[in-house]
Design a protein around this motif. Sequence first.
Motif, short mmCIF file in Angstrom:
data_model
loop_
_atom_site.label_atom_id
_atom_site.label_comp_id
_atom_site.label_asym_id
_atom_site.label_seq_id
_atom_site.Cartn_x
_atom_site.Cartn_y
_atom_site.Cartn_z
N GLU A 69 0.81 -1.22 0.00
CA GLU A 69 0.00 0.00 0.00
C GLU A 69 0.85 1.28 0.00
N ASN A 70 2.13 1.14 0.32
CA ASN A 70 3.00 2.32 0.30
C ASN A 70 3.45 2.69 -1.11
N VAL A 71 3.33 1.75 -2.03
CA VAL A 71 3.81 2.01 -3.38
C VAL A 71 2.75 2.79 -4.14
N ARG A 72 3.04 4.04 -4.36
CA ARG A 72 2.09 4.93 -5.02
C ARG A 72 2.76 5.59 -6.21
N PRO A 73 1.98 5.92 -7.21
CA PRO A 73 2.58 6.55 -8.40
C PRO A 73 3.41 7.79 -8.05
N PHE A 74 2.91 8.62 -7.13
CA PHE A 74 3.68 9.85 -6.85
C PHE A 74 5.02 9.54 -6.22
N ARG A 75 5.07 8.48 -5.42
CA ARG A 75 6.36 8.10 -4.81
C ARG A 75 7.30 7.55 -5.88
N ILE A 76 6.73 6.77 -6.79
CA ILE A 76 7.57 6.22 -7.87
C ILE A 76 8.18 7.36 -8.66
N ARG A 77 7.33 8.33 -8.98
CA ARG A 77 7.82 9.46 -9.77
C ARG A 77 8.93 10.20 -9.02
N ARG A 78 8.75 10.33 -7.72
CA ARG A 78 9.75 10.99 -6.89
C ARG A 78 11.09 10.24 -6.94
N LEU A 79 10.99 8.91 -6.82
CA LEU A 79 12.20 8.10 -6.86
C LEU A 79 12.86 8.16 -8.23
N LEU A 80 12.02 8.19 -9.28
CA LEU A 80 12.59 8.26 -10.63
C LEU A 80 13.27 9.61 -10.85
N ASP A 81 12.69 10.68 -10.24
CA ASP A 81 13.35 11.99 -10.31
C ASP A 81 14.72 11.92 -9.64
N LEU A 82 14.75 11.29 -8.49
CA LEU A 82 16.03 11.14 -7.79
C LEU A 82 17.02 10.36 -8.65
N GLN A 83 16.49 9.32 -9.35
CA GLN A 83 17.34 8.53 -10.23
C GLN A 83 17.94 9.41 -11.32
N THR A 84 17.09 10.28 -11.88
CA THR A 84 17.57 11.17 -12.92
C THR A 84 18.62 12.13 -12.37
N LYS A 85 18.39 12.59 -11.13
CA LYS A 85 19.29 13.57 -10.52
C LYS A 85 20.62 12.94 -10.13
N MET A 86 20.52 11.76 -9.53
CA MET A 86 21.75 11.19 -8.94
C MET A 86 22.33 10.05 -9.76
N GLY A 87 21.64 9.67 -10.80
CA GLY A 87 22.15 8.55 -11.60
C GLY A 87 21.82 7.22 -10.93
N MET A 88 22.34 6.16 -11.51
CA MET A 88 22.06 4.84 -10.95
C MET A 88 22.74 4.69 -9.60
#
Lengths: 744, 362
Positions: A197-216
Amino acid sequence: MQSSKTPKQPLQGHQTDLSAWRKGGRVDPEKSVQNHQTPNSQENDRQQDSLEQALCYFEKVQDCVSLRKNSILQKHLATVKSIALQRGLPPEGFDVLLNVALSGKFADTVNTCLLKSLVPASVIPESSIISSVSWLCIGKCSSNIQLLFFKWLITVFDFIDHKEQIHALYGFFFSFLQDEKMCPYVCHLLYLLTRKENVRPFRIRRLLDLQTKMGMQSHLQALLSLYKLFCPELVTITLPGKMKTYFKNCEGPWKAAINSIRRRSQSNSPLSQPLFLGTAQPQSRKRKWNTQLLIPASSTNRNILEQNREKNLIDLYSTNKSFPVEQLQTFPQLLQNIHRLEFPSQMGSVLTNPLLLHYMNCIKDESVYLRLNYWTGQTLQEECPWCVADNQYEDEFKDFLETVYKAQCFLQEGFSSCEEFLYKSLPLWDGVSCRSQILRLVSWIPLSSFSEMKSHLYDPLAQLFFTSSLYFKCSVLESLKELLQNWLNWHVIHLDSACDSQVCSLNTTLSGLVNMVAELIQFVGWISTVALRLENNTTFLLYFILDFYETVCDTYLRHSLPLLIMPPAGVFYPALLSMDSVSLNQLCYIMYRYRTNLVAAKENEQSKKKILQFKFSSQTYQEYNQYITAMVGCLWTSTAFQNDTHPQGLRMDEELLKKTAVQEFKSSFNIVYHPAMMGYAVLFLQQAWPDDTTFNFSLIKGKKWNWYLEYLYAQGLKGLKLFIESSINRVSQASHSKAGNTQE
Amino acid sequence: MAAAGGPPSAPRGLTGRGFKPRPAGNGLGAGTAMEPRTLSGTGRPSWGLLFARGHGPLGFSSTSRLLTPAPRSQENTDPQRIAFLLCKQWTLYSVTPLYRFSNAHLRNYSRLLSAFITAERQKGWAVEVGVELDIKVAISSLPDLKGSDQDHAAILVQLFSRSPASQKNSEEKLIWSGWFCCVCGDDFFENMPEDFTCLPLFLTNGAESYTAIVGSWFQKTFDCCFHRLAISPLNLSWMAAMWTGCKVDKTTSAMELIFSVPGLLQPLDISYAIHPEDAKALWDTVQKTPGEITQEEVDIFMDCLYSHFHRHFKIHLSAAKLVKVSTAIASAHCDGIIKFLQSQYLIGVLKLLTELAISQIQ
């Protein structure tokens, strides 16, 4: 941020706890390790008091005090530290110390020292964590202390008594991701906390933003792949195969202390669970796609999740309930989650997962076996080194066969895909490649009404059998014995549930089953006869043959199968006239069991007036009686050459025997003169008449005969004992005439 | 590529297309003379040998089979809609039944597969499902491609690349395609539980790296197994015979059989081209019952061709391995590569291939 929580509330709530603990005098015995009886209880009490004082001090302290100038603070700090590292802190201490350390009252050195001392003796109350998060949110402490707190929280995560409220703070923890320094540790903590239940689209997007910012980043990858595990319809990631560690080590000073305390108290404090991340399987670059033998890893059936979600959104609750197979690591977990477990997306993966094999045992679902059979069938067919040209990966295939065999043993059930594979590949097999694995698979051929066993199994096997080494022959006999046992066991199990749908679906009638078993026994009888000739009656071979008949002679009583087949003369006589006492003893045991089974069958037949469906033919009794007459004549009454009535037996003309010029030919196979027994007779003579060196065997008679028998029994010839006691009527001297007393 | 041991004139001459057996004359005569060679050897049709066990749901115990051209479906099949399947090389795979596959979720599958491909190509990089990615996946149904009402409609998977340079209105370029199909597989899935979808034949065109990714996704998602579907020389000879007998409106290229000579250090292929009309005439004399072919007839047909070849070149083609058959209907290579050339015979060829795929997964 939503962090409008006042830090005061939980603090106050918990003060009462602490005072209760203090008022109660000593520690709650259940919650603490400290009550362990130490010889030096005075010392114990003293430490207890000083810890209480220290906690009291930290609870009441108001102003920021400098460490250097304050000896009281120094003293209390030292007390806490030494007791924590030595024995761990009681649950009640955490609230006080965390409040102090995170409130920023002291300098960071003090706070660090306090945090580093937070070693749990047993559990950590959830409420103390909740209040700590409140402190973090109002930002009174430095980022270094925050970082240290997260490291501590991850290390002691499994010691927290409850986690429901902590789960409710998921969003708070998530917000700390933005701090670049803390991000790896927050990811780790979220990894421990995340539920579906913690996995939400907005959280995924946030994590993907972090991925873009910080790389793999490995910590982001780990958290994202957990998200994928829960919601594959929202995010996907393929982890590179090389990756080993995903999170930085944050065990800090605590792990060692926890371990040493655990060792000392030998308590069952929780063990932290390993990560469960499925990495990409290493694929060799040399081979083309799908030509490598890889057993898939267990992964959740995304397809089912997806479809449930699609079907109706109300069903979301039950979807939440499903337990990802990746998380299934221990047997207790299986028991707790068995009602909400799904089979993995690729059934082949169960082969290497004993927990899922357990689960398979519980779930009777046709499609489960069908999926597994398709996969194993295809893999066997495509990877078999002697069926596929240019396949030089025999070792891989060997391991695979081993795995399949083990799974069959575990499930106590043969796979139809293996059966098919054997029928297809045996005619092409050289008898060398993967020998022991293939022969083991043979032992799990399912018992079905399939009528072409002869052309598909027996013929190719016989061809190899006759042309291969003694060792191969013995291996074949061994695996056929296993096959017989597996069939008989299957029969016993399904006897109780005769109306079981499986039996009906297999369409196996009792007579069909009896015919299959009889066919197998007759096949083994035939190849055994030939093999004994080819190998000059080798004892080694005879042992394996008689071993097979040890199962055959007990089918009626032990496996409730109305079938008894006597060994052919080509097996019986070589065993009876064997040079080796082991074979003779084995034969005696087998004949004793035949007798017991036949007597039981006869009694059963007579007691039930109604006509039984299955009856042993008089031929079986006749054959048994012929053998028993020959045996008693040989071993006991010295009348073998006169009384043996078997067409292939020992009966010989007296004139002819005289021509051999053998003296005392009549007794030459009794238990004294039999070549397998003579060694015992010699030793017996030496013991009974130590001074006599003439080896006068004729001394063994009358009372001495009985002594000799006792001597033989004492030498471990148990089979002989059972045989003589059951089949020879010793009260009457005309024992041989009644020997075959099942004859009626 | 000079023939090591053959007659001096042979190798070059063979690859030319000048050799036409005269069936009315010596060709057939030689064939009947040669007849006992293979037939007396086994005494039973070799079709039966192919499928060692006849007791499965689909036992190939019959010695004969129906001729395949199926213009029946011509009325409901729009040639335009399947035209893109023609004149392309397709690599063949067999696929075990798909578990919990549903036609209702094709769009979802496209989204998931598209994200999966991107994630596979950039290992370690998380990809959100549903956003526009460099590779677009289209999964659709091809309802025309089936042999009977029981067959599941064929499923087409196409990968398009989107050039990131011109985001809007950018040309989507087809980079890979593959399709699952089942033509007259009724016998096979007769007793199949509901959860399974039988599409035993999979054909791909495009880079194998994409085949691997798409195949892996299907394997993971629907618990099925893919394996290359090779075509044995025996089946190739069946194709040669069957396709020879098919009528084609306009006479096109020659029928060509390619043989590879075994046991040589350097590969040597022999090409044997026959005028389609001559081949048809030969076949017509061999075939007894119209609409049905038996193993015996196929053997006679091939033997006639072999003996004619031997008469001219003193080479026993029966000792070489038949590796490729090309006719106006289709061309097939033993490695499991096929090219369809005539839309009206597409279903018929697929029926035969479905049969081969089923026999491999059983």
